[in-house]
Design a protein around this motif. Structure first.
Motif, PDB file in Angstrom:
ATOM      1  N   UNK A  39     -24.816  65.953  34.079  1.00 52.77           N
ATOM      2  CA  UNK A  39     -25.840  67.231  33.621  1.00 52.77           C
ATOM      3  C   UNK A  39     -26.997  66.535  32.981  1.00 52.77           C
ATOM      4  N   UNK A  40     -26.444  65.367  32.199  1.00 54.97           N
ATOM      5  CA  UNK A  40     -27.650  64.816  31.313  1.00 54.97           C
ATOM      6  C   UNK A  40     -28.735  64.173  32.206  1.00 54.97           C
ATOM      7  N   UNK A  41     -28.074  63.430  33.260  1.00 52.73           N
ATOM      8  CA  UNK A  41     -28.944  62.773  34.097  1.00 52.73           C
ATOM      9  C   UNK A  41     -29.684  63.654  34.940  1.00 52.73           C
ATOM     10  N   UNK A  42     -29.199  64.877  35.489  1.00 51.08           N
ATOM     11  CA  UNK A  42     -29.891  65.929  36.199  1.00 51.08           C
ATOM     12  C   UNK A  42     -30.929  66.321  35.360  1.00 51.08           C
ATOM     13  N   UNK A  43     -30.633  66.828  33.878  1.00 52.85           N
ATOM     14  CA  UNK A  43     -31.551  67.626  33.040  1.00 52.85           C
ATOM     15  C   UNK A  43     -32.693  66.537  32.680  1.00 52.85           C
ATOM     16  N   UNK A  44     -32.517  65.443  32.741  1.00 49.42           N
ATOM     17  CA  UNK A  44     -33.613  64.470  32.297  1.00 49.42           C
ATOM     18  C   UNK A  44     -34.700  64.297  33.271  1.00 49.42           C
ATOM     19  N   UNK A  45     -34.723  64.697  34.405  1.00 47.58           N
ATOM     20  CA  UNK A  45     -35.529  64.683  35.486  1.00 47.58           C
ATOM     21  C   UNK A  45     -35.690  66.152  36.387  1.00 47.58           C
ATOM     22  N   UNK A  46     -36.227  67.064  35.383  1.00 42.12           N
ATOM     23  CA  UNK A  46     -36.360  68.619  35.637  1.00 42.12           C
ATOM     24  C   UNK A  46     -37.596  68.419  36.856  1.00 42.12           C
ATOM     25  N   UNK A  47     -38.328  67.435  37.051  1.00 42.92           N
ATOM     26  CA  UNK A  47     -39.335  67.269  38.218  1.00 42.92           C
ATOM     27  C   UNK A  47     -38.629  67.079  39.336  1.00 42.92           C
ATOM     28  N   UNK A  48     -37.619  66.706  39.502  1.00 45.53           N
ATOM     29  CA  UNK A  48     -36.539  66.495  40.745  1.00 45.53           C
ATOM     30  C   UNK A  48     -35.859  67.691  41.010  1.00 45.53           C
ATOM     31  N   UNK A  49     -36.476  68.307  42.104  1.00 41.86           N
ATOM     32  CA  UNK A  49     -35.852  69.759  42.541  1.00 41.86           C
ATOM     33  C   UNK A  49     -34.550  69.431  43.350  1.00 41.86           C
ATOM     34  N   UNK A  50     -34.345  68.504  43.951  1.00 42.64           N
ATOM     35  CA  UNK A  50     -33.031  68.484  44.671  1.00 42.64           C
ATOM     36  C   UNK A  50     -32.293  66.885  44.162  1.00 42.64           C
ATOM     37  N   UNK A  51     -31.579  66.940  43.138  1.00 43.38           N
ATOM     38  CA  UNK A  51     -31.267  65.775  42.849  1.00 43.38           C
ATOM     39  C   UNK A  51     -30.028  65.274  43.384  1.00 43.38           C
ATOM     40  N   UNK A  52     -29.845  63.993  43.417  1.00 46.04           N
ATOM     41  CA  UNK A  52     -28.806  63.496  44.015  1.00 46.04           C
ATOM     42  C   UNK A  52     -27.736  62.353  43.149  1.00 46.04           C
ATOM     43  N   UNK A  53     -26.775  62.116  43.603  1.00 46.89           N
ATOM     44  CA  UNK A  53     -25.833  61.234  42.856  1.00 46.89           C
ATOM     45  C   UNK A  53     -25.143  60.057  43.743  1.00 46.89           C
ATOM     46  N   UNK A  54     -25.043  58.943  43.361  1.00 43.68           N
ATOM     47  CA  UNK A  54     -24.581  58.115  44.312  1.00 43.68           C
ATOM     48  C   UNK A  54     -23.047  57.619  43.643  1.00 43.68           C
ATOM     49  N   UNK A  55     -22.008  57.836  44.314  1.00 47.05           N
ATOM     50  CA  UNK A  55     -20.789  57.385  43.701  1.00 47.05           C
ATOM     51  C   UNK A  55     -20.100  56.466  44.828  1.00 47.05           C
ATOM     52  N   UNK A  56     -19.055  55.553  44.738  1.00 51.86           N
ATOM     53  CA  UNK A  56     -18.110  55.067  45.633  1.00 51.86           C
ATOM     54  C   UNK A  56     -17.128  56.379  46.115  1.00 51.86           C
ATOM     55  N   UNK A  57     -16.512  56.233  47.095  1.00 53.49           N
ATOM     56  CA  UNK A  57     -15.729  57.107  47.681  1.00 53.49           C
ATOM     57  C   UNK A  57     -14.393  56.991  46.851  1.00 53.49           C
ATOM     58  N   UNK A  58     -14.168  55.831  46.286  1.00 51.75           N
ATOM     59  CA  UNK A  58     -12.999  55.945  45.336  1.00 51.75           C
ATOM     60  C   UNK A  58     -13.361  56.555  44.137  1.00 51.75           C
ATOM     61  N   UNK A  59     -14.390  56.830  43.699  1.00 46.55           N
ATOM     62  CA  UNK A  59     -14.782  57.561  42.409  1.00 46.55           C
ATOM     63  C   UNK A  59     -13.878  58.813  42.254  1.00 46.55           C
ATOM     64  N   UNK A  60     -13.593  59.103  40.909  1.00 45.29           N
ATOM     65  CA  UNK A  60     -12.825  60.420  40.653  1.00 45.29           C
ATOM     66  C   UNK A  60     -13.391  61.673  41.367  1.00 45.29           C
ATOM     67  N   UNK A  61     -12.645  62.505  41.845  1.00 47.20           N
ATOM     68  CA  UNK A  61     -12.978  63.865  42.552  1.00 47.20           C
ATOM     69  C   UNK A  61     -13.807  64.540  41.516  1.00 47.20           C
ATOM     70  N   UNK A  62     -13.719  64.263  40.362  1.00 45.32           N
ATOM     71  CA  UNK A  62     -14.429  65.088  39.191  1.00 45.32           C
ATOM     72  C   UNK A  62     -15.941  65.052  39.456  1.00 45.32           C
ATOM     73  N   UNK A  63     -16.556  63.931  40.042  1.00 40.10           N
ATOM     74  CA  UNK A  63     -18.002  63.572  40.262  1.00 40.10           C
ATOM     75  C   UNK A  63     -18.027  64.541  41.379  1.00 40.10           C
ATOM     76  N   UNK A  64     -17.379  64.992  42.310  1.00 42.92           N
ATOM     77  CA  UNK A  64     -17.528  65.915  43.446  1.00 42.92           C
ATOM     78  C   UNK A  64     -17.516  67.350  43.050  1.00 42.92           C
ATOM     79  N   UNK A  65     -16.659  67.473  41.829  1.00 39.76           N
ATOM     80  CA  UNK A  65     -16.679  68.810  41.251  1.00 39.76           C
ATOM     81  C   UNK A  65     -18.093  69.162  40.251  1.00 39.76           C
ATOM     82  N   UNK A  66     -18.392  68.001  39.605  1.00 42.43           N
ATOM     83  CA  UNK A  66     -19.762  68.146  39.043  1.00 42.43           C
ATOM     84  C   UNK A  66     -21.149  68.442  39.890  1.00 42.43           C
TER      85      UNK A  66
END
Length: 496
Positions: free
Chosen positions: A120-147
């Motif tokens: 959320x902090x990363x997203x809200x730091x860039x209100x000008x980005x209307x379709x934000x994305x995050x990059x995570x490894x497939x082994x990252x915790x599923x909570x990133x997918x939940x976020x």
């Protein structure tokens, strides 16, 4: 009138004596897996320190009714929260005298909340980005997918090397787009317990002007102590240039009661968009650093008491016991024909797979359960085979000598039983069924056929689950998700 005093109803017609209520809870608890004793390799974290449970419970009781909604009303909670953040910051490369002297943070209710807030902090730091994305490894915790799901952010998954189980910085760099607001990595990953190349990933994120979050929720609290004991722990925390935030769970290897996690940001400006504030209504102005508004002070006080009681010397001792237990369990796995460590242990996880077609891991998990060892099966994913995950805590150390013979015996029994053979119709469904085609009638039929008749037979429960896991393993991830949602939904029904 119906006498409902012993039926387990949460709201009986007549109030019950306190001891009778507690007896009822103790009776329900008899069906749970053991939280102490070193035989449960998931979900709970037991240091086997005499008196620690009682201390934490007493501290929890002292602050259970304190509300974290307004820190000015309850300065005791603010003081404990700041102390926990300071302890985590010092341990994880921040604080006075470090390269990250201005670290700030928040205490959250758990690792998932910490990760959602980092996103959320990363997203809200860039209100000008209307379709934000995050990059995570497939082994990252599923909570990133939940976020990503909750916050309506696109999730770009980076593959990992099937041998090292780590992503490459080059692949992470290639996945970063103009709309990327966050790159994440794990230290260590939950599934396999390996540490991603944090320094390299943070460098490519910094070069692209993107935040980099390190998910150290699972075992990050132990890594600094393992380093002090001589383990070759690579750079992974706020001491690494380019790491902008890091999270660590205190209810895991800090051995505090659930649920307490800490989210750290390198400086206050990075944390600022994490807050939610709202004044456009006639009530009090809401200002929340975390997702919850009302928060009990109990878990925070319990964590504060736990850290003060154990101290640095206590955590160093517990890390040493855990390290020795990991080594002993890994040796036990190496000593059994047909099993292979999926990764050489480098933190607090032992993860192994089967290299024998006649040795079904899911049958092995059930055989270990019969022998009193509660492990966690992990399904196949892409090029990664199905595996068995052991989260190792200090309480396991005295039981290691028992595990090897039981593992060998369970393997022999699993071989004798043979692999699970799904009925032809189930195998066909797993291969062809789409999530949208699941009807309530089909779900009920599948559940009945798999013997899912109550909480004890839920996936991951205490009854034999090899057939359930075999079915899920044969299904693609989207169907796995829908099947588990439906199966768990059958279990979570009101008691009247």
């Amino acid at each position: 009138m119906i006498d409902d005093q012993d039926t387990g109803r949460a709201l009986p017609e007549r109030g019950m004596p306190a001891e009778q209520v507690l007896d009822g809870i103790r009776g329900l608890r008899k069906g749970d897996r053991p939280t102490h004793g070193g035989r449960l390799f998931a979900y709970v974290y037991d240091p086997a320190v005499p008196g620690l449970d009682e201390l934490a419970a007493a501290a929890h009781a002292e602050s259970a009714h304190v509300n974290g909604l307004d820190p000015t009303a309850f300065p005791s909670l603010l003081a404990m929260e700041n102390a926990l953040v300071g302890a985590a910051a010092r341990l994880l490369g921040g604080g006075p005298g470090s390269t990250a002297p201005d670290v700030v943070g928040s205490v959250t209710g758990g690792g998932t909340e910490s990760l959602i807030l980092a996103v959320k902090a990363a997203r809200d730091a860039h209100p000008e980005i209307t379709a934000p994305r995050i990059v995570v490894p497939v082994t990252a915790h599923a909570a990133f997918a939940k976020a990503a799901h909750y916050l309506r952010i696109a999730l770009d998954l980076v593959p990992v090397d099937p041998a090292t189980l780590r992503p490459s910085a080059a692949d992470v760099a290639a996945a970063i787009r103009p709309d990327t607001v966050l790159v994440a990595c794990s230290a260590p990953s939950y599934a396999h317990g390996v540490i991603d190349p944090v320094a390299e990933i943070a460098a490519v994120a910094a070069a692209a002007g993107v935040r980099c979050h390190v998910d150290a929720c699972f075992g990050g609290w132990t890594l600094p102590w393992l380093r002090r004991l001589g383990a070759p722990v690579p750079p992974f925390d706020l001491a690494v240039d380019g790491v902008t935030s890091i999270s660590v769970d205190l209810h895991k290897y800090a051995y505090a009661p659930k649920g307490v996690s800490v989210l750290l940001h390198r400086d206050p400006a990075l944390r600022a968009p994490q807050y939610f504030a709202y004044a456009d209504w006639p009530g009090y102005t809401m200002v929340n650093p975390v997702i919850a508004s009302t928060r009990s002070g109990g878990p925070i006080a319990a964590a504060y008491a736990t850290l003060r009681h154990l101290g640095e010397d206590g955590y160093l001792r517990l890390a040493g016991a855990t390290r020795d237990a990991v080594a002993g369990l890994a040796d036990a796995v190496r000593g059994v024909d047909g099993l292979r460590l999926l990764a050489e242990p480098e933190s607090t996880v032992v993860c192994f797979t089967s290299v024998d077609p006649g040795l079904d891991l899911f049958v092995l998990v059930d055989e270990l359960t019969v022998r009193g060892w509660h492990t966690q099966p992990q399904l196949a994913y892409g090029e990664l085979p199905a595996s068995v995950h052991l989260t190792v805590t200090a309480s396991v150390a005295p039981r290691v000598a028992e595990f090897g013979p039981d593992l060998a015996d369970a393997v022999a029994a699993a071989r004798a039983a043979g692999p699970v053979e799904l009925p032809a119709e189930l195998a066909a469904l797993a291969a062809t069924l789409t999530p949208d085609a699941l009807t309530p009638e089909l779900v009920a039929s599948l559940a009945a056929g798999l013997g899912l008749g109550g909480p004890a037979t839920a996936p991951g429960g205490s009854a034999p689950n090899a057939t359930v896991n075999a079915l899920l393993n044969a299904a693609p991830p989207a169907l796995r998700e829908r099947l588990l949602v439906e199966f768990v939904g059958l279990l979570q029904r009101p008691t009247y």
